[in-house]
Motif scaffolding. Structure first.
Motif, PDB file in Angstrom:
ATOM      1  N   ALA A 181      -5.054 -10.930  -6.996  1.00 26.29           N
ATOM      2  CA  ALA A 181      -5.118 -12.066  -7.919  1.00 26.29           C
ATOM      3  C   ALA A 181      -5.169 -11.588  -9.370  1.00 26.29           C
ATOM      4  CB  ALA A 181      -6.333 -12.930  -7.608  1.00 26.29           C
ATOM      5  N   PHE A 182      -5.812 -10.458  -9.613  1.00 29.42           N
ATOM      6  CA  PHE A 182      -5.886  -9.912 -10.971  1.00 29.42           C
ATOM      7  C   PHE A 182      -4.493  -9.544 -11.475  1.00 29.42           C
ATOM      8  CE2 PHE A 182      -6.248  -6.097 -13.711  1.00 29.42           C
ATOM      9  CZ  PHE A 182      -6.816  -6.703 -14.812  1.00 29.42           C
ATOM     10  N   PHE A 183      -3.735  -8.839 -10.665  1.00 24.46           N
ATOM     11  CA  PHE A 183      -2.394  -8.427 -11.091  1.00 24.46           C
ATOM     12  C   PHE A 183      -1.497  -9.645 -11.328  1.00 24.46           C
ATOM     13  CE2 PHE A 183      -3.873  -4.866  -8.324  1.00 24.46           C
ATOM     14  CZ  PHE A 183      -4.131  -3.974  -9.350  1.00 24.46           C
ATOM     15  N   ALA A 184      -1.616 -10.639 -10.457  1.00 28.34           N
ATOM     16  CA  ALA A 184      -0.840 -11.872 -10.626  1.00 28.34           C
ATOM     17  C   ALA A 184      -1.254 -12.593 -11.901  1.00 28.34           C
ATOM     18  CB  ALA A 184      -1.015 -12.775  -9.414  1.00 28.34           C
ATOM     19  N   CYS A 185      -2.547 -12.612 -12.173  1.00 23.20           N
ATOM     20  CA  CYS A 185      -3.068 -13.264 -13.384  1.00 23.20           C
ATOM     21  C   CYS A 185      -2.527 -12.571 -14.633  1.00 23.20           C
ATOM     22  CB  CYS A 185      -4.596 -13.220 -13.361  1.00 23.20           C
ATOM     23  SG  CYS A 185      -5.391 -14.048 -14.758  1.00 23.20           S
ATOM     24  N   ILE A 186      -2.532 -11.244 -14.626  1.00 24.84           N
ATOM     25  CA  ILE A 186      -2.023 -10.473 -15.768  1.00 24.84           C
ATOM     26  C   ILE A 186      -0.542 -10.777 -15.991  1.00 24.84           C
ATOM     27  CG2 ILE A 186      -1.443  -8.118 -16.524  1.00 24.84           C
ATOM     28  CD1 ILE A 186      -4.363  -8.788 -17.025  1.00 24.84           C
ATOM     29  N   ASP A 187       0.216 -10.824 -14.910  1.00 27.77           N
ATOM     30  CA  ASP A 187       1.653 -11.129 -15.049  1.00 27.77           C
ATOM     31  C   ASP A 187       1.858 -12.533 -15.596  1.00 27.77           C
ATOM     32  OD1 ASP A 187       2.609  -8.655 -14.285  1.00 27.77           O
ATOM     33  OD2 ASP A 187       2.783  -9.213 -12.166  1.00 27.77           O
ATOM     34  N   LYS A 188       1.078 -13.476 -15.113  1.00 24.61           N
ATOM     35  CA  LYS A 188       1.197 -14.859 -15.578  1.00 24.61           C
ATOM     36  C   LYS A 188       0.799 -14.985 -17.052  1.00 24.61           C
ATOM     37  CE  LYS A 188      -0.187 -19.560 -14.515  1.00 24.61           C
ATOM     38  NZ  LYS A 188      -1.063 -20.431 -13.735  1.00 24.61           N
ATOM     39  N   ALA A 189      -0.209 -14.206 -17.450  1.00 28.32           N
ATOM     40  CA  ALA A 189      -0.701 -14.268 -18.831  1.00 28.32           C
ATOM     41  C   ALA A 189       0.322 -13.726 -19.819  1.00 28.32           C
ATOM     42  CB  ALA A 189      -2.002 -13.482 -18.952  1.00 28.32           C
ATOM     43  N   SER A 190       1.175 -12.832 -19.358  1.00 30.46           N
ATOM     44  CA  SER A 190       2.206 -12.217 -20.203  1.00 30.46           C
ATOM     45  C   SER A 190       1.563 -11.564 -21.425  1.00 30.46           C
ATOM     46  CB  SER A 190       3.257 -13.250 -20.579  1.00 30.46           C
ATOM     47  OG  SER A 190       4.333 -12.644 -21.256  1.00 30.46           O
ATOM     48  N   SER A 191       1.840 -12.056 -22.613  1.00 28.76           N
ATOM     49  CA  SER A 191       1.275 -11.443 -23.815  1.00 28.76           C
ATOM     50  C   SER A 191       0.194 -12.317 -24.462  1.00 28.76           C
ATOM     51  CB  SER A 191       2.384 -11.141 -24.824  1.00 28.76           C
ATOM     52  OG  SER A 191       3.015 -12.342 -25.203  1.00 28.76           O
ATOM     53  N   ASP A 192      -0.250 -13.343 -23.762  1.00 36.95           N
ATOM     54  CA  ASP A 192      -1.306 -14.234 -24.264  1.00 36.95           C
ATOM     55  C   ASP A 192      -2.662 -13.529 -24.126  1.00 36.95           C
ATOM     56  OD1 ASP A 192      -3.243 -16.191 -24.685  1.00 36.95           O
ATOM     57  OD2 ASP A 192      -2.226 -17.710 -23.468  1.00 36.95           O
ATOM     58  N   ARG A 193      -3.196 -13.060 -25.249  1.00 36.63           N
ATOM     59  CA  ARG A 193      -4.434 -12.275 -25.223  1.00 36.63           C
ATOM     60  C   ARG A 193      -5.619 -13.060 -24.674  1.00 36.63           C
ATOM     61  NH1 ARG A 193      -3.692  -9.058 -30.810  1.00 36.63           N
ATOM     62  NH2 ARG A 193      -3.560 -11.174 -31.560  1.00 36.63           N
TER      63      ARG A 193
END
Length: 148
Positions: free
Chosen positions: A42-54
């Motif tokens: 879920a963390f990796f998926a969250c990071i991908d979804k977040a893209s460049s949104d800090r």
């Protein structure tokens, strides 16, 4: 001279290949390569979804930190319940030392990486990885304690 040119050409080709390979990978995939076992999908998926949104990335970090911290605490308590008095005392001391190391490592990394937002994200990620690694160690100890 020919050897130097050839070495430079090979190094450049390898560099270009690495950049091209990394361009095809998502941020989550890049982080996954460095992550210890136990970091959630879920963390990796969250990071991908977040893209460049800090802000979204920070939320991903906070969620994963909470999960790893809960995992570590659950394992720590289960391990304590399996140990005798002498082993408990030793584990408590080891855990206090680990917590001190965690704090000191974070302080050092903050000084090393600097004040940039991306640096803060790296320090946070390093802390999450250390939590995960400690939970992994405690899980290993718990499996040994269960076998006794």
């Amino acid at each position: 001279m020919k050897r130097t040119f050839r070495a430079i050409a090979i190094a450049l080709a390898v560099f270009v290949h690495c950049v091209a390979v990394q361009a095809d990978e998502s941020t989550g995939q890049l982080i996954r390569r460095e992550a210890p076992k136990g970091i959630t999908a879920a963390f990796f998926a969250c990071i991908d979804k977040a893209s460049s949104d800090r802000i979204a990335i920070a939320a991903c970090h906070s969620d994963e930190q909470a999960k790893q911290d809960a995992r570590l605490n659950k394992t720590y308590k289960a391990l304590l319940a399996r140990l005798g008095a002498r082993e408990k005392e030793s584990l408590v001391g080891a855990q206090r030392t680990w917590l001190e190391l965690q704090t000191r490592s974070s302080v050092f990394e903050e000084a090393l990486y600097g004040d940039e937002p991306i640096s803060g994200m790296q320090v946070k990620l390093n802390g999450i990885f250390r939590l995960c690694e400690r939970a992994n160690v405690l899980e290993k100890y718990l499996s040994i304690a269960k076998d006794q």
